[in-house]
Design a protein around this motif. Structure first.
Motif, PDB file in Angstrom:
ATOM      1  N   HIS A  20       0.892  -1.167   0.000  1.00  0.00           N
ATOM      2  CA  HIS A  20       0.000   0.000   0.000  1.00  0.00           C
ATOM      3  C   HIS A  20       0.928   1.215   0.000  1.00  0.00           C
ATOM      4  CE1 HIS A  20      -3.425   2.562   0.820  1.00  0.00           C
ATOM      5  NE2 HIS A  20      -2.742   3.103   1.816  1.00  0.00           N
ATOM      6  N   ALA A  21       1.243   1.711  -1.194  1.00  0.00           N
ATOM      7  CA  ALA A  21       2.231   2.774  -1.344  1.00  0.00           C
ATOM      8  C   ALA A  21       1.719   3.885  -2.250  1.00  0.00           C
ATOM      9  CB  ALA A  21       3.528   2.182  -1.880  1.00  0.00           C
ATOM     10  N   PRO A  22       0.574   4.496  -1.890  1.00  0.00           N
ATOM     11  CA  PRO A  22      -0.001   5.516  -2.774  1.00  0.00           C
ATOM     12  C   PRO A  22       0.778   6.836  -2.794  1.00  0.00           C
ATOM     13  CG  PRO A  22      -1.258   5.386  -0.744  1.00  0.00           C
ATOM     14  CD  PRO A  22      -0.249   4.266  -0.713  1.00  0.00           C
ATOM     15  N   TYR A  23       1.672   7.047  -1.853  1.00  0.00           N
ATOM     16  CA  TYR A  23       2.382   8.333  -1.752  1.00  0.00           C
ATOM     17  C   TYR A  23       3.760   8.255  -2.394  1.00  0.00           C
ATOM     18  CZ  TYR A  23      -1.512   8.568   1.354  1.00  0.00           C
ATOM     19  OH  TYR A  23      -2.791   8.495   1.849  1.00  0.00           O
ATOM     20  N   SER A  24       4.545   7.259  -2.045  1.00  0.00           N
ATOM     21  CA  SER A  24       5.882   7.121  -2.622  1.00  0.00           C
ATOM     22  C   SER A  24       5.845   6.387  -3.954  1.00  0.00           C
ATOM     23  CB  SER A  24       6.803   6.362  -1.666  1.00  0.00           C
ATOM     24  OG  SER A  24       6.433   4.992  -1.601  1.00  0.00           O
ATOM     25  N   ARG A  25       4.811   5.555  -4.155  1.00  0.00           N
ATOM     26  CA  ARG A  25       4.706   4.677  -5.322  1.00  0.00           C
ATOM     27  C   ARG A  25       5.897   3.719  -5.390  1.00  0.00           C
ATOM     28  NH1 ARG A  25       0.462   3.609  -7.044  1.00  0.00           N
ATOM     29  NH2 ARG A  25       1.130   3.261  -9.152  1.00  0.00           N
ATOM     30  N   PHE A  26       6.462   3.386  -4.218  1.00  0.00           N
ATOM     31  CA  PHE A  26       7.592   2.468  -4.119  1.00  0.00           C
ATOM     32  C   PHE A  26       7.141   1.278  -3.287  1.00  0.00           C
ATOM     33  CE2 PHE A  26      11.727   0.876  -2.759  1.00  0.00           C
ATOM     34  CZ  PHE A  26      12.499   1.050  -3.902  1.00  0.00           C
ATOM     35  N   GLY A  27       6.928   0.161  -3.954  1.00  0.00           N
ATOM     36  CA  GLY A  27       6.443  -1.035  -3.269  1.00  0.00           C
ATOM     37  C   GLY A  27       7.582  -1.898  -2.780  1.00  0.00           C
ATOM     38  N   GLY A  67       2.802 -14.214  16.076  1.00  0.00           N
ATOM     39  CA  GLY A  67       2.587 -15.652  16.012  1.00  0.00           C
ATOM     40  C   GLY A  67       3.506 -16.437  16.937  1.00  0.00           C
ATOM     41  N   GLY A  68       4.253 -15.706  17.787  1.00  0.00           N
ATOM     42  CA  GLY A  68       5.155 -16.379  18.711  1.00  0.00           C
ATOM     43  C   GLY A  68       6.397 -16.949  18.051  1.00  0.00           C
ATOM     44  N   ARG A  69       6.791 -16.402  16.899  1.00  0.00           N
ATOM     45  CA  ARG A  69       7.876 -16.984  16.100  1.00  0.00           C
ATOM     46  C   ARG A  69       9.098 -16.074  15.985  1.00  0.00           C
ATOM     47  NH1 ARG A  69       6.233 -21.178  12.770  1.00  0.00           N
ATOM     48  NH2 ARG A  69       8.438 -21.713  13.021  1.00  0.00           N
ATOM     49  N   LEU A  70       9.188 -15.025  16.788  1.00  0.00           N
ATOM     50  CA  LEU A  70      10.293 -14.074  16.683  1.00  0.00           C
ATOM     51  C   LEU A  70      11.647 -14.761  16.826  1.00  0.00           C
ATOM     52  CD1 LEU A  70      10.757 -11.048  16.232  1.00  0.00           C
ATOM     53  CD2 LEU A  70      10.766 -10.766  18.702  1.00  0.00           C
ATOM     54  N   ARG A  71      11.745 -15.727  17.714  1.00  0.00           N
ATOM     55  CA  ARG A  71      13.014 -16.427  17.958  1.00  0.00           C
ATOM     56  C   ARG A  71      13.386 -17.383  16.827  1.00  0.00           C
ATOM     57  NH1 ARG A  71      14.364 -15.721  23.404  1.00  0.00           N
ATOM     58  NH2 ARG A  71      12.628 -15.003  24.674  1.00  0.00           N
ATOM     59  N   ASP A  72      12.475 -17.601  15.897  1.00  0.00           N
ATOM     60  CA  ASP A  72      12.690 -18.589  14.836  1.00  0.00           C
ATOM     61  C   ASP A  72      13.237 -17.999  13.539  1.00  0.00           C
ATOM     62  OD1 ASP A  72      11.670 -20.420  16.621  1.00  0.00           O
ATOM     63  OD2 ASP A  72       9.679 -20.454  15.712  1.00  0.00           O
ATOM     64  N   ILE A  73      13.408 -16.688  13.468  1.00  0.00           N
ATOM     65  CA  ILE A  73      13.838 -16.056  12.219  1.00  0.00           C
ATOM     66  C   ILE A  73      15.292 -16.405  11.926  1.00  0.00           C
ATOM     67  CG2 ILE A  73      14.162 -13.877  10.984  1.00  0.00           C
ATOM     68  CD1 ILE A  73      11.900 -12.710  12.769  1.00  0.00           C
ATOM     69  N   VAL A  74      15.549 -16.835  10.683  1.00  0.00           N
ATOM     70  CA  VAL A  74      16.872 -17.235  10.223  1.00  0.00           C
ATOM     71  C   VAL A  74      17.393 -16.263   9.159  1.00  0.00           C
ATOM     72  CG1 VAL A  74      18.138 -19.062   9.008  1.00  0.00           C
ATOM     73  CG2 VAL A  74      16.394 -19.651  10.702  1.00  0.00           C
ATOM     74  N   ALA A  75      16.499 -15.835   8.262  1.00  0.00           N
ATOM     75  CA  ALA A  75      16.903 -15.000   7.131  1.00  0.00           C
ATOM     76  C   ALA A  75      15.744 -14.120   6.708  1.00  0.00           C
ATOM     77  CB  ALA A  75      17.347 -15.863   5.955  1.00  0.00           C
ATOM     78  N   VAL A  76      16.077 -13.058   5.987  1.00  0.00           N
ATOM     79  CA  VAL A  76      15.063 -12.162   5.435  1.00  0.00           C
ATOM     80  C   VAL A  76      15.454 -11.801   4.010  1.00  0.00           C
ATOM     81  CG1 VAL A  76      16.193 -10.118   6.425  1.00  0.00           C
ATOM     82  CG2 VAL A  76      13.794  -9.978   5.751  1.00  0.00           C
ATOM     83  N   ALA A  77      14.462 -11.749   3.135  1.00  0.00           N
ATOM     84  CA  ALA A  77      14.658 -11.250   1.773  1.00  0.00           C
ATOM     85  C   ALA A  77      13.852  -9.962   1.648  1.00  0.00           C
ATOM     86  CB  ALA A  77      14.183 -12.268   0.744  1.00  0.00           C
ATOM     87  N   VAL A  78      14.454  -8.968   1.023  1.00  0.00           N
ATOM     88  CA  VAL A  78      13.809  -7.669   0.822  1.00  0.00           C
ATOM     89  C   VAL A  78      13.926  -7.312  -0.651  1.00  0.00           C
ATOM     90  CG1 VAL A  78      13.797  -5.239   1.469  1.00  0.00           C
ATOM     91  CG2 VAL A  78      14.527  -6.951   3.133  1.00  0.00           C
ATOM     92  N   ILE A  79      12.807  -6.928  -1.247  1.00  0.00           N
ATOM     93  CA  ILE A  79      12.815  -6.461  -2.633  1.00  0.00           C
ATOM     94  C   ILE A  79      11.967  -5.204  -2.713  1.00  0.00           C
ATOM     95  CG2 ILE A  79      12.995  -8.846  -3.422  1.00  0.00           C
ATOM     96  CD1 ILE A  79       9.939  -6.877  -4.402  1.00  0.00           C
ATOM     97  N   GLY A  80      12.160  -4.446  -3.759  1.00  0.00           N
ATOM     98  CA  GLY A  80      11.320  -3.273  -3.941  1.00  0.00           C
ATOM     99  C   GLY A  80      11.593  -2.585  -5.252  1.00  0.00           C
ATOM    100  N   GLY A  81      10.709  -1.661  -5.577  1.00  0.00           N
ATOM    101  CA  GLY A  81      10.860  -0.870  -6.785  1.00  0.00           C
ATOM    102  C   GLY A  81       9.671   0.031  -7.003  1.00  0.00           C
ATOM    103  N   MET A  82       9.838   0.959  -7.918  1.00  0.00           N
ATOM    104  CA  MET A  82       8.764   1.890  -8.251  1.00  0.00           C
ATOM    105  C   MET A  82       7.580   1.118  -8.829  1.00  0.00           C
ATOM    106  SD  MET A  82       9.857   4.752  -7.201  1.00  0.00           S
ATOM    107  CE  MET A  82       8.490   5.752  -7.756  1.00  0.00           C
ATOM    108  N   ILE A  83       6.383   1.505  -8.429  1.00  0.00           N
ATOM    109  CA  ILE A  83       5.187   0.814  -8.886  1.00  0.00           C
ATOM    110  C   ILE A  83       4.756   1.373 -10.242  1.00  0.00           C
ATOM    111  CG2 ILE A  83       2.744   0.374  -8.421  1.00  0.00           C
ATOM    112  CD1 ILE A  83       3.452   0.447  -5.422  1.00  0.00           C
ATOM    113  N   GLU A  84       4.652   0.455 -11.209  1.00  0.00           N
ATOM    114  CA  GLU A  84       4.155   0.773 -12.545  1.00  0.00           C
ATOM    115  C   GLU A  84       3.149  -0.300 -12.920  1.00  0.00           C
ATOM    116  OE1 GLU A  84       7.402   1.226 -15.287  1.00  0.00           O
ATOM    117  OE2 GLU A  84       8.496   2.549 -13.923  1.00  0.00           O
TER     118      GLU A  84
END
Length: 149
Positions: A20-27, A67-84
């Motif tokens: 939900h990025a109506p202002y930056s248009r960066f999802g 969900g009680g899973r904070l201690r279970d995180i191993v990795a994170v992937a992050v992606i993004g870009g301008m919405i078109e």
């Protein structure tokens, strides 16, 4: 634990479609890999009162925590870009902002491990692989408050 980087990035890309990025248009989309192999996702959520906006990484981390899973995180992937045409675009890797690095550091502390952080664009193959501790050296954490976990 082996990390299927392609699948984790794909999950982040799918999550970004819900941004939900109506202002930056960066999802932005984020996907957290948990130690049992399950994945929790989040997308950025902007607000007209900009300071109330939430980054994808924060949404995913809060969802894991709820969900009680904070201690279970191993990795994170992050992606993004301008919405078109209703979807994020672009091939340049997106990295977590400073606030999200701090939020992820809190999760890493709870998990007792450094996190793998995968950064990619909304499209294409270009991917960066980092350790959270490299993205946020000398992080502020519980020990700075005199708290021993």
């Amino acid at each position: 634990m082996e990390i299927d980087e392609t699948a984790l990035i794909a999950a982040a890309r799918a999550a970004a479609l819900n941004a939900h990025a109506p202002y930056s248009r960066f999802g932005v989309g984020a996907a957290l890999l948990l130690k049992d192999g399950s994945v929790v996702t989040g997308a950025n959520f902007e607000n007209a009162s900009y300071g109330l906006s939430l980054c994808a990484e924060t949404v995913a981390t809060a969802t894991a925590s709820a969900g009680g899973r904070l201690r279970d995180i191993v990795a994170v992937a992050v992606i993004g870009g301008m919405i078109e045409d209703g979807r994020p675009t672009g091939t340049d890797p997106v990295r977590p902002c400073g606030r999200c690095r701090q939020v992820l550091n809190e999760a890493a502390g709870m998990a007792g491990r450094d996190l793998v952080v995968l950064c990619a664009g909304a499209e294409g193959e270009a991917t960066e692989r980092h350790r959270l501790s490299d993205l946020l050296p000398h992080a502020f954490g519980p020990a700075d408050l005199g708290i021993d976990r």
